[in-house]
Design an enzyme around this catalytic site. Structure first.
Site, short mmCIF file in Angstrom:
data_model
loop_
_atom_site.label_atom_id
_atom_site.label_comp_id
_atom_site.label_asym_id
_atom_site.label_seq_id
_atom_site.Cartn_x
_atom_site.Cartn_y
_atom_site.Cartn_z
CB ILE A 147 1.19 1.79 -10.60
CG1 ILE A 147 0.84 2.36 -11.97
CG2 ILE A 147 0.76 2.72 -9.49
CD1 ILE A 147 1.09 1.44 -13.12
CB SER A 174 6.66 5.03 0.20
OG SER A 174 5.85 4.03 -0.35
NE ARG A 175 2.73 1.60 4.62
CZ ARG A 175 1.79 0.67 4.57
NH1 ARG A 175 1.01 0.48 5.61
NH2 ARG A 175 1.62 -0.05 3.49
CE LYS A 177 -7.40 1.53 -12.42
NZ LYS A 177 -6.76 0.19 -12.14
CG ASP A 235 -7.19 -2.58 -9.77
OD1 ASP A 235 -7.12 -1.57 -9.05
OD2 ASP A 235 -6.27 -2.89 -10.57
P1 NAP Z 1 0.84 -1.58 -4.64
O1 NAP Z 1 2.21 -1.69 -5.24
O2 NAP Z 1 0.30 -2.73 -3.90
O3 NAP Z 1 0.71 -0.33 -3.66
C1 NAP Z 1 1.38 0.89 -3.83
C2 NAP Z 1 2.00 1.32 -2.50
O4 NAP Z 1 1.01 1.85 -1.65
C3 NAP Z 1 2.63 0.19 -1.73
O5 NAP Z 1 3.91 -0.10 -2.20
C4 NAP Z 1 2.63 0.70 -0.30
O6 NAP Z 1 3.81 1.46 -0.09
C5 NAP Z 1 1.44 1.63 -0.29
N1 NAP Z 1 0.34 0.95 0.42
C6 NAP Z 1 -0.20 -0.24 0.16
N2 NAP Z 1 -1.19 -0.51 1.05
C7 NAP Z 1 -1.25 0.54 1.89
C8 NAP Z 1 -2.03 0.84 3.01
N3 NAP Z 1 -2.99 0.03 3.45
N4 NAP Z 1 -1.82 2.00 3.63
C9 NAP Z 1 -0.86 2.84 3.21
N5 NAP Z 1 -0.06 2.58 2.14
C10 NAP Z 1 -0.26 1.45 1.49
O7 NAP Z 1 -0.23 -1.18 -5.75
P2 NAP Z 1 -0.05 -0.66 -7.25
O8 NAP Z 1 -0.10 -1.81 -8.17
O9 NAP Z 1 1.07 0.27 -7.35
O10 NAP Z 1 -1.47 0.08 -7.41
C11 NAP Z 1 -1.73 1.31 -6.78
C12 NAP Z 1 -2.86 1.99 -7.53
O11 NAP Z 1 -2.46 2.14 -8.89
C13 NAP Z 1 -4.15 1.18 -7.55
O12 NAP Z 1 -5.25 2.03 -7.40
C14 NAP Z 1 -4.16 0.53 -8.93
O13 NAP Z 1 -5.47 0.37 -9.44
C15 NAP Z 1 -3.43 1.58 -9.75
N6 NAP Z 1 -2.78 1.00 -10.93
C16 NAP Z 1 -2.02 -0.13 -10.85
C17 NAP Z 1 -1.49 -0.70 -11.99
C18 NAP Z 1 -0.64 -1.95 -11.97
O14 NAP Z 1 -0.32 -2.47 -13.05
N7 NAP Z 1 -0.24 -2.46 -10.84
C19 NAP Z 1 -1.72 -0.10 -13.23
C20 NAP Z 1 -2.43 1.09 -13.27
C21 NAP Z 1 -2.98 1.62 -12.12
P3 NAP Z 1 4.51 1.48 1.37
O15 NAP Z 1 4.32 0.13 2.00
O16 NAP Z 1 5.94 1.80 1.06
O17 NAP Z 1 3.80 2.56 2.12
#
Ligand code: NAP
Length: 303
Positions: free
Chosen positions: A11, A33-34, A87, A165
């Site tokens: 996101i 970010s890691r 969110k 979610d």
């Molecule tokens: P994601 O790509 O899986 O996670 C975002 C980043 O967070 C990862 O690239 C990772 O970066 C870091 N991360 C993941 N797990 C972690 C952990 N256990 N500890 C520390 N860092 C961690 O998820 P996303 O889809 O972007 O979603 C993130 C948030 O945005 C969620 O709450 C979701 O509900 C919301 N959201 C998502 C979307 C969508 O379409 N995907 C839409 C609207 C809102 P590093 O490994 O580089 O640290």
């Protein structure tokens, strides 16, 4: 104002970075970010290092999944910076209450965002419903988890919320457009045998509103809200972006900003006003579904 982005994943790259690059309010000054980085922006792997190196960063926007978000949020508030949360705003209600207390004590802004509330038809739907009581309704939120959350195992872990979610986006719209609160009267959660969080759920809410959430939808995807009133049915389709009243499309929303640019504009306004915005009503409905819902074990799920 300078802002930092934490959790450079799906996101952040899809929405936050483009919204910040186009913003006249914000400059993306650092990322944390890691693994992820943004070209041309100083990057850090630990939030404390970023906060120490960038005292001029006034606000931090967290795009981490909900479970790891709390520790980062506390670090931001301890450093006296304004906080913006993706969110859902946390893994539990009580941790978000704790963040609200910290923000109040430090005199900084906390903004728990609900991007779907910025969808194009939401404000007009709210205005139309203000004086038209809802008699019944149906929310259908069916999408393919493999398409929208590829490989995101965290979503099915405890605290990941599973199908809530995306489902919480529908609830964020519902709680925004209804003039009075609704509460949960029953729920059923389908949890894959090898996972902790539901892949599908049905909720019954007061005012006769039924909610159908499913993460297994292949083919056409559905993000619809239909509410019956004495003056006809209000339909919000495409995640709140298309509004129809009594079967007729409602035009005239072209001047409204896209969801994420609108969120960052609102964040800038909150900071300027010294205000906060952290409405937890969508998350209360989800928490209540986990409290009251009956659980069915369904077939295992693999990405
Ligand atoms: P994601 O790509 O899986 O996670 C975002 C980043 O967070 C990862 O690239 C990772 O970066 C870091 N991360 C993941 N797990 C972690 C952990 N256990 N500890 C520390 N860092 C961690 O998820 P996303 O889809 O972007 O979603 C993130 C948030 O945005 C969620 O709450 C979701 O509900 C919301 N959201 C998502 C979307 C969508 O379409 N995907 C839409 C609207 C809102 P590093 O490994 O580089 O640290």
């Amino acid at each position: 104002m300078q802002i930092a982005l934490v959790g450079i994943g799906k996101i952040a790259l899809d929405q936050h970075v483009p919204a910040l690059k186009a913003s006249s309010d914000w400059t993306l000054a650092a990322t944390v970010s890691r693994h992820g980085t943004v070209e041309g922006v100083p990057s850090f792997t630990g939030i404390e290092d970023m906060l120490a190196a960038h005292p001029d960063v006034r606000a931090v926007s967290l795009c981490l999944p909900p479970v790891p978000r709390f520790a980062a949020a506390q670090a931001v508030l301890r450093a006296g910076r304004h906080l913006m949360l993706e969110k859902p705003p946390g893994a539990t209600l009580s941790e978000v209450h704790a963040l609200q207390d910290m923000a109040r004590a430090s005199g900084v802004t906390i903004f728990a965002t609900w991007h779907s509330r910025m969808a194009l038809g939401v404000a007009a739907a709210k205005a139309w419903l203000a004086e038209r009581p809802v008699r019944s309704g149906r929310i259908t939120w069916r999408e393919d988890v493999r398409k929208w959350h590829p490989g995101q195992d965290w979503i099915f872990e405890a605290g990941g919320m599973g199908v809530f979610d995306p489902g919480i986006n529908a609830l964020s719209i519902l709680t925004e457009i209804l003039p009075a609160p609704v509460h949960l009267t029953g729920a059923e959660l389908d949890v894959p045998a090898n996972r902790q969080a539901p892949i599908a759920a049905r909720m019954s809410l007061s005012r006769g509103i039924e909610v159908d959430l499913d993460f297994r939808q292949e083919g056409p995807q559905t993000w619809d809200i239909e509410l019956q009133t004495d003056a006809g049915t209000l339909s919000l389709r495409m995640g709140g972006n298309v509004l129809e009243i009594a079967g007729q499309p409602v035009e005239g929303q072209d001047d409204i900003m896209q969801e994420y640019p609108a969120l960052y504009t609102r964040m800038a306004q909150l900071v300027r006003d010294g205000a906060s915005d952290a409405d937890l009503s969508p998350m209360v409905l989800v928490a209540d579904a986990f409290t009251l819902g009956r659980r069915n074990v369904v077939e295992p799920f693999e990405f």
